[in-house]
Enzyme design. Structure first.
Site, PDB file in Angstrom:
ATOM      1  N   SER A 120       0.863  -1.099   0.125  1.00 30.32           N
ATOM      2  CA  SER A 120       0.079   0.177  -0.078  1.00 30.32           C
ATOM      3  C   SER A 120       0.860   1.113  -0.062  1.00 30.32           C
ATOM      4  O   SER A 120       2.178   1.148   0.161  1.00 30.32           O
ATOM      5  CB  SER A 120      -0.735   0.054   1.246  1.00 30.32           C
ATOM      6  OG  SER A 120      -0.199   0.439   2.288  1.00 30.32           O
ATOM      7  N   ASP A 121       0.350   2.485  -0.200  1.00 32.63           N
ATOM      8  CA  ASP A 121       1.107   3.824  -0.143  1.00 32.63           C
ATOM      9  C   ASP A 121       1.010   3.830   1.445  1.00 32.63           C
ATOM     10  O   ASP A 121       0.387   3.266   2.347  1.00 32.63           O
ATOM     11  CB  ASP A 121       0.732   4.784  -1.111  1.00 32.63           C
ATOM     12  CG  ASP A 121       2.015   5.706  -1.031  1.00 32.63           C
ATOM     13  OD1 ASP A 121       2.695   5.726  -0.168  1.00 32.63           O
ATOM     14  OD2 ASP A 121       1.715   6.660  -2.013  1.00 32.63           O
ATOM     15  N   TRP A 122       1.736   4.999   1.855  1.00 36.93           N
ATOM     16  CA  TRP A 122       2.051   5.197   3.188  1.00 36.93           C
ATOM     17  C   TRP A 122       0.662   5.611   3.910  1.00 36.93           C
ATOM     18  O   TRP A 122      -0.198   6.669   3.668  1.00 36.93           O
ATOM     19  CB  TRP A 122       2.831   6.355   3.387  1.00 36.93           C
ATOM     20  CG  TRP A 122       3.087   7.100   4.737  1.00 36.93           C
ATOM     21  CD1 TRP A 122       2.414   7.799   5.303  1.00 36.93           C
ATOM     22  CD2 TRP A 122       4.376   6.769   5.573  1.00 36.93           C
ATOM     23  NE1 TRP A 122       2.633   7.965   6.621  1.00 36.93           N
ATOM     24  CE2 TRP A 122       3.827   7.140   6.805  1.00 36.93           C
ATOM     25  CE3 TRP A 122       5.359   6.255   5.320  1.00 36.93           C
ATOM     26  CZ2 TRP A 122       4.982   7.400   7.817  1.00 36.93           C
ATOM     27  CZ3 TRP A 122       6.211   6.106   6.239  1.00 36.93           C
ATOM     28  CH2 TRP A 122       6.305   6.933   7.404  1.00 36.93           C
ATOM     29  N   GLY A 123       0.129   4.714   4.829  1.00 34.55           N
ATOM     30  CA  GLY A 123      -1.165   4.891   5.147  1.00 34.55           C
ATOM     31  C   GLY A 123      -2.322   4.938   4.595  1.00 34.55           C
ATOM     32  O   GLY A 123      -3.364   5.432   5.054  1.00 34.55           O
ATOM     33  N   SER A 124      -2.067   4.527   3.231  1.00 31.96           N
ATOM     34  CA  SER A 124      -3.239   4.578   2.513  1.00 31.96           C
ATOM     35  C   SER A 124      -4.481   3.631   2.895  1.00 31.96           C
ATOM     36  O   SER A 124      -5.573   3.558   2.281  1.00 31.96           O
ATOM     37  CB  SER A 124      -2.921   4.248   0.870  1.00 31.96           C
ATOM     38  OG  SER A 124      -2.553   3.063   0.586  1.00 31.96           O
TER      39      SER A 124
END
Ligand code: NOJ
Length: 760
Positions: free
Chosen positions: A295-299
């Site tokens: 995932s992207d950061w905290g996505s």
């Protein structure tokens, strides 16, 4: 019937039990087994929580590249590492730090599964090559591949074995700060570059100690953020998705990319992180991708803000079911996934699938055989900033420069007897040329333009900064503050310029004005620089404008008045040396723009491969009913593919013929100038009528050729169904026979043209 089904089920259960017992007898440390077999053996030994642990990625404790969902919870992170509940860490760097976390994972957790260590090695680690958009301007695939392999070499020496690059998002809106990180607006060029970058990072053998895992990001549509505002909504139709956005991702898979990153944006109403269509149907289904998706950061947690998930647990459920294999810093999987499996909301088979994908990459990297293979202190000391890496960075920097304008051959500069005034604070800046996305590079390590020019001692150089560009010391996380008022240095700059034969003005954006979270609505020269340019011009118009920027800028005034303009982007560590060599003609520029430069920000999004519309031309003098602006032309100021040289090229003898699998194209290119130079020969097509309308021009081939004065080379291309077809609105690839126009030349605008009938 019931009996048969029961029989099959019992048989299947027996087989599973049997293979389970075979697997636990086998040893995943047995090197004679394949990576796939070793993964199966290991998986059979893991608890549900340990498998989920592989899907959990934590940030290091000292550096963030986004808002940390759980701030500073280091104790929990250490505890989870010991339990085997962490599969990867990012932003842990340096042999000592990587060794320390790896040691916990390998020596203190039950199964000792090593971590995969990720980092944003975007255009180098400590030694920086040009920002990716600049590299794309070289159109030199070999150099781009080398640049990525040098980045891998340096990063692997400090313990990193996975880069979150290349960003392969196509972008048509220069307001978006992340255009600096991609390959520009064109999907054909972007696909070739994606392929080269993946090959550069990963090489042909991931188990070597100088290759690292690449990551194609951001899947998908991130570059189409509405109005160029980062993280904004994306709403695109099937045609754009399949024909423009997807191809560079497919090219990354062709190059063997092992990981994908999904994206912050929603795509047509569904966040990419929770998007089953993207991740399961397309990526892992249709394209058969066998690596893993991070995932992207905290996505994952951001799906709550998107209005798609109710809470973190719901977000974990959606993301896992949709095919996001690893959770970057949301703490959603590690905290919620086991319960979701127990409640039957996520099938354990999906967890097995995700963990398998992740473990297999670790086996391929050779981490199980030597978890400390990237942790060699001697290698770290030897390779950081190594001469070989610096040399490649300089080579790439020179190749990335684009000569936008050169009236009366003002460039190259004479090497002797000149008085040169250098104006602009960026000329002495040793940090800004490093650009954005340079977490590991130290401030002040770039060669400035002044330092580069000082290598040439035949001319007198006088310097005046004119005005500050920024206030304070900017960094990767906080907003850059621009000087919009202080013009005290203008008079000194004018005095310096007045006396000179030639004025070099180094203007543009600070390195931290582009990159993540750095969108702009005004893409002119920031602060008081435009005014400075106009003031200096009044006293000496013999100006060479050297631009430093991370995105296309609006340069209409400069184009009308300034005789020579050199686009130098942010060129990394060797910046000033590369610029000086080009200014003095020791390197003849050959870069071509990978993105259109608009006349006015109001034209955005602007791209050369637009559709014609039903009203493309003026119907009669002064009649308004056609697709245009009242106050500006439709065209770009500097179009995609544009770039001059200190020599000139002529195109002739265009021959187009049908051949066995398509169309053969030949063109003669001649150097009609006085210097040896390189030209990017570009081929475009237009499918004149099609069931889904096609763009007015589409790049379908290019070749970089080097020519001595008077030398002629014949450049050949073959157009096959792959180039002549397109994806229809059901996502199916279609080839339609009929009339095509064909254009060849040195930019998307300057071309010679013919047509052919494709019989299919
Ligand atoms: C957010 C960015 O969008 C992504 O590209 C990057 O790799 C991660 N942060 C990790 O730093």
């Amino acid at each position: 019937m019931k009996k048969i089904i029961m029989g099959i089920s019992i048989f299947a259960a027996l087989i599973t039990m049997l293979s389970f017992s075979i697997n636990i007898e086998k040893d995943h440390m047995d090197k004679s087994l394949s990576a796939k077999e070793r993964t199966e053996v290991l998986l059979a030994k893991m608890t549900l929580e340990e498998k989920i642990g592989q899907m959990n990625q934590y940030n290091g404790f000292w550096n963030v590249t986004g808002p940390t969902p759980i701030q500073g919870d280091a104790a929990k992170k250490y505890k989870d590492l010991r339990k085997g509940y962490v599969g990867s860490m990012l932003n842990v760097r340096g042999v000592d730090e990587v060794r320390a976390v790896q040691k916990i994972a390998v020596e203190e957790s039950r199964l000792g599964v090593p971590l995969i260590i990720g980092f944003d090695v975007i255009h180098g680690y400590e030694t920086l090559s040009p920002i990716p958009l600049a590299e794309a301007a070289s159109w030199d695939l070999e150099a781009i591949k080398t640049s990525a392999s040098m980045a891998a070499l340096e990063a692997s020496a400090v313990g990193i074995n996975w880069t979150f690059a290349p960003m392969v998002d196509i972008a048509r809106d220069a307001r978006w700060g992340r255009v600096m990180e991609g390959a520009g607006e064109d999907t054909f060029l972007g696909s070739k570059i994606a392929y080269a970058r993946v090959k550069g990072f990963q090489g042909d053998d991931l188990s070597k100690d100088h290759t690292i895992v690449a990551c194609a990001k951001h899947f998908a549509g991130y570059g189409f953020a509405e109005a160029g505002r980062d993280y904004n909504t994306v709403d695109v139709g099937t045609s754009t998705l399949y024909n423009i956005i997807f191809p560079p991702f497919q090219a990354s898979i062709d190059a063997g990319v092992k990981t994908f990153m999904n994206s912050f944006n929603e795509l047509n109403g569904v966040p990419a992180t929770g998007n089953k269509f993207l991740q399961r149907d397309i990526l892992k289904g249709k394209w058969n991708f066998d690596g893993f998706v991070v995932s992207d950061w905290g996505s994952i947690s951001e799906m709550i803000e998107h209005g798609h998930a109710m809470d973190l647990k719901h977000a974990a459920e959606i993301a896992a079911n949709a095919g996001s294999d690893m959770d970057m810093e949301s703490n959603a999987y590690v905290d919620e996934l086991a319960n979701l499996v127990r409640e039957g909301k996520v099938e354990e088979a999906l967890i097995d699938d995700a963990a398998t994908r992740i473990l297999q990459v670790k086996f391929e990297l050779g981490l199980f055989d030597d978890p400390y293979k990237y942790c060699n202190k001697e290698r770290e000391e030897k390779l950081l900033g190594h001469q070989k890496i610096q040399k490649a960075s300089l080579d790439m920097a020179k190749k990335s420069i684009v000569l936008l304008k050169n009236e009366n051959s003002l460039l190259p500069l004479k090497k002797k007897g000149q008085h040169i005034a250098v104006i602009g604070v960026l000329a002495s800046d040793k940090t800004s040329p490093l650009g954005s996305w340079r977490i590991a590079a130290k401030d002040g390590t770039a060669v400035s333009v002044l330092e580069g020019l000082s290598q040439y001692d035949g001319n007198k150089i006088s310097y005046s900064k004119g005005a500050d560009l920024i206030l304070g010391t900017p960094d990767f996380i906080t907003e850059v503050k621009i000087n919009t008022t202080d013009k005290k240095g203008f008079s000194d700059a004018k005095k310096t310029a007045e006396r000179a034969d030639v004025v070099i003005m180094v203007l543009g954006e600070h390195g931290f004005q582009s990159g993540e979270g750095r969108s702009r609505t005004d893409i002119g020269l920031p602060g008081v620089q435009q005014e400075l340019l106009e003031e200096v011009y009044k006293v000496n118009p013999n100006i060479v404008l050297v631009l430093n920027n991370g995105r296309p800028l609006t340069l209409s005034w400069a184009d009308r008045h300034i005789p020579a303009i050199l686009e130098c982007w942010q060129l990394g560590t060797q910046s000033g040396n590369a610029i000086a060599e080009v200014l003095y003609g020791d390197y003849n520029p050959s870069g071509k723009l990978p993105m259109s430069f608009p006349r006015n920000v109001g034209q955005l999004p602007l791209y050369y491969n637009y559709k014609n519309t039903g009203r493309p031309t003026l119907p009669a003098p002064d009649v308004v009913f056609w697709s245009h602006y009242q106050d500006e032309k439709n065209s770009a100021l500097y179009p995609f593919g544009h770039g001059l040289s200190y020599t000139q090229f002529e195109y002739e003898n265009l021959v187009v013929k049908p051949k066995a699998n398509g169309i053969s194209v030949k063109i003669d290119v001649k150097n009609i100038g006085k210097l040896t130079g390189k030209e990017v020969v570009q081929l475009y097509i237009r499918d004149v009528h099609a069931s889904i309308t096609r763009p007015v021009k589409e790049l379908k081939g290019f070749e970089l050729v080097s020519l001595a004065p008077n030398e002629v080379k014949t450049v050949s291309f073959t157009l096959t169904e792959k180039e002549l077809g397109f994806y229809n609105n059901n996502g199916a690839f279609t080839v339609e026979p009929g009339l095509f126009r064909l254009f060849v030349g040195g930019s998307s605008k300057t071309v010679i043209e013919t047509s052919f009938d494709f019989k299919g």
